[in-house]
Design a protein around this motif. Structure first.
Motif, short mmCIF file in Angstrom:
data_model
loop_
_atom_site.label_atom_id
_atom_site.label_comp_id
_atom_site.label_asym_id
_atom_site.label_seq_id
_atom_site.Cartn_x
_atom_site.Cartn_y
_atom_site.Cartn_z
N UNK A 42 -24.54 11.67 52.24
CA UNK A 42 -22.97 11.93 51.55
C UNK A 42 -22.97 11.76 50.11
N UNK A 43 -24.05 10.97 49.61
CA UNK A 43 -24.16 10.41 48.38
C UNK A 43 -25.44 10.96 47.82
N UNK A 44 -25.36 11.79 46.69
CA UNK A 44 -26.61 12.37 46.22
C UNK A 44 -27.68 11.53 46.05
N UNK A 45 -28.96 11.89 46.04
CA UNK A 45 -30.04 11.08 46.01
C UNK A 45 -30.30 10.43 44.72
N UNK A 46 -29.89 11.19 43.53
CA UNK A 46 -30.18 10.38 42.07
C UNK A 46 -28.87 9.87 41.73
N UNK A 47 -27.88 9.81 42.47
CA UNK A 47 -26.43 9.46 42.09
C UNK A 47 -26.44 8.37 41.18
N UNK A 48 -27.14 7.17 41.58
CA UNK A 48 -27.12 6.11 40.78
C UNK A 48 -27.97 5.96 39.56
N UNK A 49 -29.03 6.91 39.59
CA UNK A 49 -30.25 6.94 38.61
C UNK A 49 -29.48 6.73 37.15
N UNK A 50 -28.46 7.31 36.66
CA UNK A 50 -28.20 7.34 35.32
C UNK A 50 -27.46 6.02 35.06
N UNK A 51 -26.97 5.46 36.00
CA UNK A 51 -26.24 3.91 35.66
C UNK A 51 -27.11 2.82 35.78
N UNK A 52 -28.22 2.94 36.51
CA UNK A 52 -29.14 1.81 36.68
C UNK A 52 -29.15 1.11 35.34
N UNK A 53 -29.24 -0.32 35.52
CA UNK A 53 -29.42 -1.34 34.64
C UNK A 53 -30.80 -1.30 33.75
N UNK A 54 -31.08 -1.49 32.39
CA UNK A 54 -32.13 -1.43 31.98
C UNK A 54 -32.83 -2.72 31.96
N UNK A 55 -34.23 -2.67 32.34
CA UNK A 55 -34.93 -3.80 32.41
C UNK A 55 -34.88 -4.73 31.23
N UNK A 56 -34.60 -5.94 31.34
CA UNK A 56 -34.30 -6.82 30.16
C UNK A 56 -35.51 -7.18 29.44
N UNK A 57 -35.61 -7.40 28.30
CA UNK A 57 -36.97 -8.14 27.44
C UNK A 57 -36.58 -9.44 27.55
N UNK A 58 -37.09 -10.41 28.20
CA UNK A 58 -36.79 -11.87 28.26
C UNK A 58 -36.83 -12.44 26.95
N UNK A 59 -36.13 -13.59 26.57
CA UNK A 59 -36.34 -14.27 25.33
C UNK A 59 -37.59 -14.74 24.97
N UNK A 60 -37.96 -14.46 23.89
CA UNK A 60 -39.48 -15.00 23.45
C UNK A 60 -39.64 -16.40 23.87
N UNK A 61 -38.50 -17.23 23.72
CA UNK A 61 -39.03 -18.50 23.69
C UNK A 61 -38.76 -18.94 25.62
N UNK A 62 -38.23 -18.40 26.26
CA UNK A 62 -38.21 -18.33 27.66
C UNK A 62 -39.70 -17.70 28.01
N UNK A 63 -40.14 -16.84 27.73
CA UNK A 63 -41.55 -16.33 28.02
C UNK A 63 -42.53 -17.03 27.77
N UNK A 64 -42.39 -17.78 26.72
CA UNK A 64 -43.49 -18.80 26.12
C UNK A 64 -43.52 -20.12 26.93
N UNK A 65 -42.06 -20.48 27.41
CA UNK A 65 -41.96 -21.53 28.22
C UNK A 65 -42.65 -21.42 29.63
N UNK A 66 -42.34 -20.17 30.14
CA UNK A 66 -42.63 -19.99 31.49
C UNK A 66 -44.27 -19.77 31.68
#
Length: 661
Positions: A42-66
């Protein structure tokens, strides 16, 4: 073949949301317009593709801590202090500058993710053979109806089901891939009827409101008519959706025939059956110079030889190989046991696979089927969805039955056998490729293992993460065998984001190290209750790492994106990246991955470093399975004995018993 307990795992952590019913009716659908498609969403295959959230870039301080937290169990105090100082200098200096550039670049490319380009470049730029180094495999479960596991019957049914998937996808009526947290609200007809009228630009938010997470489907088009083409220094991905033929390999011979007709319909299953039967009865010997071996070569070597092939009048034949819908490999030998099955599906003999195709569908003589896929174009989410759908369709709605008769067609005319003109340089290149291939695969050990004392059900009752317990067992096993804690990789899909690929979970932590040492070294006596508490801490922290990775909040991809920017600037690499500790944490001795699916029997992959283990595993309701690979510098059998001992010790503690010596 010896089946034993069924295993279920692969290179990827997140399985498909597709759910398959446990009972298969095995009804043959009539050959009508409906038989051209798997279903009509019922729902087109790519119906959600346009509104998918973008992959976040973590904060640099969080990346260094991890990053520093992940380094802690791998370094001694002096090494850690040095690495910590380099990381702080990076965070406050050049790293901040590079991070700013990455964020700015990401803002200018809102159609994709910050990791997509570098990740494609990483795969396509690698010059090693794709075999063992990159391509994994996943084996289908047998058809529940034993008589349908005949090679010709199953090859025909799976080919037709794969074509139904292709048509359903291209018609835009394949159900969108969604991770349902509350299926009773989101996986309903009422919700689907509502969401299809929500504009694509807002549809993701509508799904999110009912705890459903649509997944990125941008890789799916590469499943079909696609091949990785070898080029000097960096390969290319090629797709030609206009072609209608299937490529079949048998005994190293190449055959093509149309499986889609001029009107875009799937050719009658009885005709596909007739053509496959004709190929299976062809007595042509293995070619003296089996061309397929070249796809196992070093990529630059293969690129040079491919150009020679093109210059020698093979352009049309190679074009047929590259543009084929997919490659069906028909093997002529029986499978002996699970280890033989793993070797067959991971690498085979180098003669009867085209390793560069987006995927090879392999059918053994006994009807055992597997997908072997090239990795650069996509990840396990797309392949597993395809595998789930093909398994479901070919078992529930098979195109032919064991009693079906092939159509009375002239297969000798319809099937084209591809011939290649080979000069001396090409013959020499093929011989060398086969020699290299044989020498390499001879050094690889692959072994399966089942722990049958307990699994997911028992661990969840203890409020423990089954995945965390499996990973703890691997840490304990390696410590017991080699006396070390080493860099460990677990893959996690970031398909919840637009053009997400994967992120790394780092299972070797200060918690797993302390717990492993308490179990293995027994330097200070811990009570069962104390050990139980330590397992719980490992589980809690592993859950945190998994959630962070799935949400794009690991550190590996961010640091890799910054490294790519630093390398492209032409200036000397920052000291942070020249640190031996950075090289070491990216040299993954333990490369691990898991998934579970009712369609998948077992899977596996090669080690990612010469002295590493490739650990494919699955935690099932009442047992745990592993399929482990290694080269001679590591002892697989001993490692699996240590994994077994580790799991025994963990389950003893969970049951309040003493740890065995």
């Amino acid at each position: 073949m010896a089946t034993g307990a069924l295993l279920s795992f692969s290179r990827f952590r997140r399985g498909s949301a597709a759910r398959l019913p446990p009972v298969f009716a095995g009804l043959q659908r009539s050959y009508s317009q409906d038989s051209q498609y798997l279903h009509r969403s019922l729902v087109p295959t790519m119906h959600y593709q346009k509104s998918l959230p973008r992959l976040p870039i973590p904060k640099l301080e969080d990346t260094i801590r991890r990053y520093l937290t992940a380094q802690k169990p791998l370094l001694d105090d002096d090494q850690f202090r040095k690495t910590e100082q380099l990381a702080i200098n990076f965070e406050n200096g050049i790293g901040r500058e590079l991070h700013g550039q990455l964020v700015a670049q990401d803002k200018q490319n809102k159609h994709t993710s910050y990791i997509s380009g570098p990740w494609f470049d990483m795969y396509l730029g690698a010059r090693e053979s794709v075999v063992l180094n990159f391509n994994p495999f996943m084996v289908f479960n047998p058809d529940p109806k034993a008589e349908y596991n005949h090679q010709l019957t199953r090859a025909t049914n799976m080919t037709v089901s794969a074509l139904r998937f292709l048509k359903t996808l291209r018609a835009g009526i394949l159900e969108p891939e969604i991770f349902h947290l509350n299926p009773s609200k989101s996986d309903t007809q009422a919700f689907k009827k509502f969401i299809r009228f929500v504009p694509s630009s807002l549809s993701w938010f509508g799904a999110y409101m009912v705890n459903a997470y649509p997944l990125d489907m941008s890789q799916y088009f590469r499943l079909f008519n696609s091949t990785r083409l070898p080029k000097l220094n960096k390969d290319e991905l090629f797709t030609n959706e206009n072609e209608r033929h299937l490529l079949v390999l048998r005994n190293g011979n190449f055959y093509v025939f149309d499986v889609i007709d001029r009107d875009g319909n799937i050719v009658k299953p009885s005709e596909i059956q007739a053509h496959l039967k004709w190929i299976l009865s062809d007595n042509s010997p293995i070619p003296a110079h089996p061309l397929a071996c070249l796809t196992s070569e070093n990529r630059n070597t293969w690129a040079t030889l491919r150009q020679n092939l093109l210059d020698s009048g093979n352009e049309e034949a190679l074009g047929k190989v590259d543009s084929a819908i997919f490659c069906l490999c028909l093997d002529d030998f029986p499978l002996e046991d699970l280890n033989h099955l793993s070797h067959t599906m991971l690498h085979g003999d180098g003669i009867n696979r085209w390793y560069d195709k987006s995927f090879n569908l392999i059918l053994a003589q006994d009807g055992t089927a597997a997908i072997h896929f090239e990795h650069s174009w996509g990840d396990g989410v797309a392949v597993l969805r395809f595998q789930n759908e093909v398994f479901k369709d070919s078992t529930q709605s098979p195109a032919i039955t064991p009693q079906s008769q092939p159509a009375p067609v002239d297969s000798a005319t319809a099937v084209q056998k591809l011939n290649f003109t080979l000069n001396n340089a090409l013959k020499k290149g093929i011989a060398k490729a086969k020699q290299n291939f044989d020498a390499t695969v001879k050094t690889l050990t692959l072994k399966t293992f089942q722990f049958e004392r307990g699994g997911k059900e028992a661990l969840k009752k203890q409020k423990l993460s089954p995945d965390a317990v499996a990973q703890l067992a691997f840490q304990m096993a390696f410590l017991q065998q080699y006396g070390q804690t080493v860099p460990t990789y677990e893959s996690c899909s970031t398909a919840a984001f637009k053009h997400g690929r994967t992120e790394t979970i780092r299972p070797a932590s200060i918690y797993t190290k302390a717990c492993s040492e308490a179990f293995v070294r027994r330097s200070s006596k811990h009570s069962a209750a104390e050990l139980r508490q330590m397992i719980a801490e490992c589980s809690k922290y592993h859950n945190q790492l998994t959630k962070e990775a799935a949400m794009g909040q690991g550190f590996d991809r961010h640091l890799y994106g910054l490294l790519c920017l630093a390398e492209s600037s032409g200036t000397p690499l920052p000291g942070f990246y020249q640190d031996q500790a950075y090289a070491q944490i990216n040299y993954n001795i333990l490369s691990t991955s898991t998934l579970s699916s009712i369609a998948v029997n077992m899977g596996g992959f090669g080690p990612v470093v010469p002295d590493g283990f490739g650990v494919a595993y699955g935690v099932h309701d009442n047992w745990i399975g592993c399929n482990v690979s290694a080269y001679p510098s590591r002892n697989v059998e001993e490692f699996l004995q240590c994994v077994h001992k580790s799991l025994e010790d963990i389950f003893n503690v969970l049951e309040g018993k003493q740890v065995s010596n």
